[in-house]
Scaffold this motif. Structure first.
Motif, PDB file in Angstrom:
ATOM      1  N   LYS A   5      31.207 -66.767  40.101  1.00 38.55           N
ATOM      2  CA  LYS A   5      30.901 -65.424  41.154  1.00 38.55           C
ATOM      3  C   LYS A   5      29.818 -64.804  40.496  1.00 38.55           C
ATOM      4  O   LYS A   5      30.345 -64.140  39.348  1.00 38.55           O
ATOM      5  CB  LYS A   5      32.192 -65.123  41.929  1.00 38.55           C
ATOM      6  CG  LYS A   5      31.594 -64.337  43.056  1.00 38.55           C
ATOM      7  CD  LYS A   5      32.801 -63.957  43.695  1.00 38.55           C
ATOM      8  CE  LYS A   5      33.504 -64.917  44.725  1.00 38.55           C
ATOM      9  NZ  LYS A   5      34.513 -64.575  45.618  1.00 38.55           N
ATOM     10  N   PHE A  74      24.805 -70.393  47.129  1.00 35.51           N
ATOM     11  CA  PHE A  74      25.672 -71.349  46.366  1.00 35.51           C
ATOM     12  C   PHE A  74      24.606 -72.071  45.661  1.00 35.51           C
ATOM     13  O   PHE A  74      23.877 -72.822  46.294  1.00 35.51           O
ATOM     14  CB  PHE A  74      26.650 -72.028  47.192  1.00 35.51           C
ATOM     15  CG  PHE A  74      27.938 -71.313  47.424  1.00 35.51           C
ATOM     16  CD1 PHE A  74      29.094 -71.104  46.804  1.00 35.51           C
ATOM     17  CD2 PHE A  74      27.867 -70.854  49.000  1.00 35.51           C
ATOM     18  CE1 PHE A  74      29.981 -70.407  47.413  1.00 35.51           C
ATOM     19  CE2 PHE A  74      28.879 -70.406  49.628  1.00 35.51           C
ATOM     20  CZ  PHE A  74      30.148 -70.271  48.965  1.00 35.51           C
ATOM     21  N   HIS A  85      28.231 -68.752  43.047  1.00 37.20           N
ATOM     22  CA  HIS A  85      28.325 -68.222  44.312  1.00 37.20           C
ATOM     23  C   HIS A  85      27.774 -66.894  44.169  1.00 37.20           C
ATOM     24  O   HIS A  85      28.118 -66.070  43.522  1.00 37.20           O
ATOM     25  CB  HIS A  85      29.571 -67.907  44.762  1.00 37.20           C
ATOM     26  CG  HIS A  85      29.594 -67.353  46.192  1.00 37.20           C
ATOM     27  ND1 HIS A  85      30.942 -66.869  46.764  1.00 37.20           N
ATOM     28  CD2 HIS A  85      28.814 -67.250  47.269  1.00 37.20           C
ATOM     29  CE1 HIS A  85      30.560 -66.364  47.871  1.00 37.20           C
ATOM     30  NE2 HIS A  85      29.390 -66.709  48.307  1.00 37.20           N
TER      31      HIS A  85
END
Length: 161
Positions: A5, A74, A85
């Motif tokens: 992330k 994504f 992400h």
């Protein structure tokens, strides 16, 4: 396959048909045009990150900012098999020139090859990051009712030198 992330804050400076971009030196957007901006430091607010990152990556100062919005994508990175992400906050900014040479960032690698004002017609899905794709959609008025749904980029190819 590793899921990562990334959260970042980016500036959108648009003037005379040109978008302020950086050319990425590393990462999944390597050799593509991207927006100037990046990750927050500990105890740093969004606009503090914005101003610092714009200065570090472009040498420009931010004279004004507004119109904040948040998107996410994504990226399935072909080079690593990772899924990234990427959550990003965009601010519309006005810039002023401060430095002729990029300042040295502290405690991190600068992934910018420097600023470049690129004509919108010269930007395409093949030479930009997903952040720039989103800005082009905004500028062209091509956003639809699903504007805030995460877009998935499968088989993302990292541009070679």
């Amino acid at each position: 396959m590793v899921h990562k992330k990334h959260f970042g804050v980016y500036g959108v400076a648009y003037a005379n048909g040109h978008l302020l971009c950086i050319k990425k030196k590393i990462g999944p957007y390597k050799n593509r045009f991207d927006l100037p901006g990046g990750s927050q430091k500990e105890s740093e607010g969004l606009t503090e990150t914005l101003v610092r990152e714009i200065m570090e990556e472009t040498g420009y100062g931010v004279s004004n900012y507004g119109h904040s919005r948040c998107y996410d994508v994504f990226i399935e990175d072909n080079s690593t098999d990772d899924i990234i992400h990427h959550i990003f906050v965009l601010y519309t900014i006005k810039v002023i020139k401060k430095y002729d040479k990029l300042p040295e960032p502290t405690h991190e690698t600068n992934d910018s090859a420097g600023p470049i004002w690129v004509e919108i017609s010269d930007l395409s899905a093949e030479n930009v990051s997903p952040l720039v794709v989103k800005v082009i959609e905004e500028l062209k008025g091509e956003l639809d009712e699903r504007v805030f749904d995460a877009k998935k980029y499968k088989n993302w190819v990292v541009s070679k030198d």
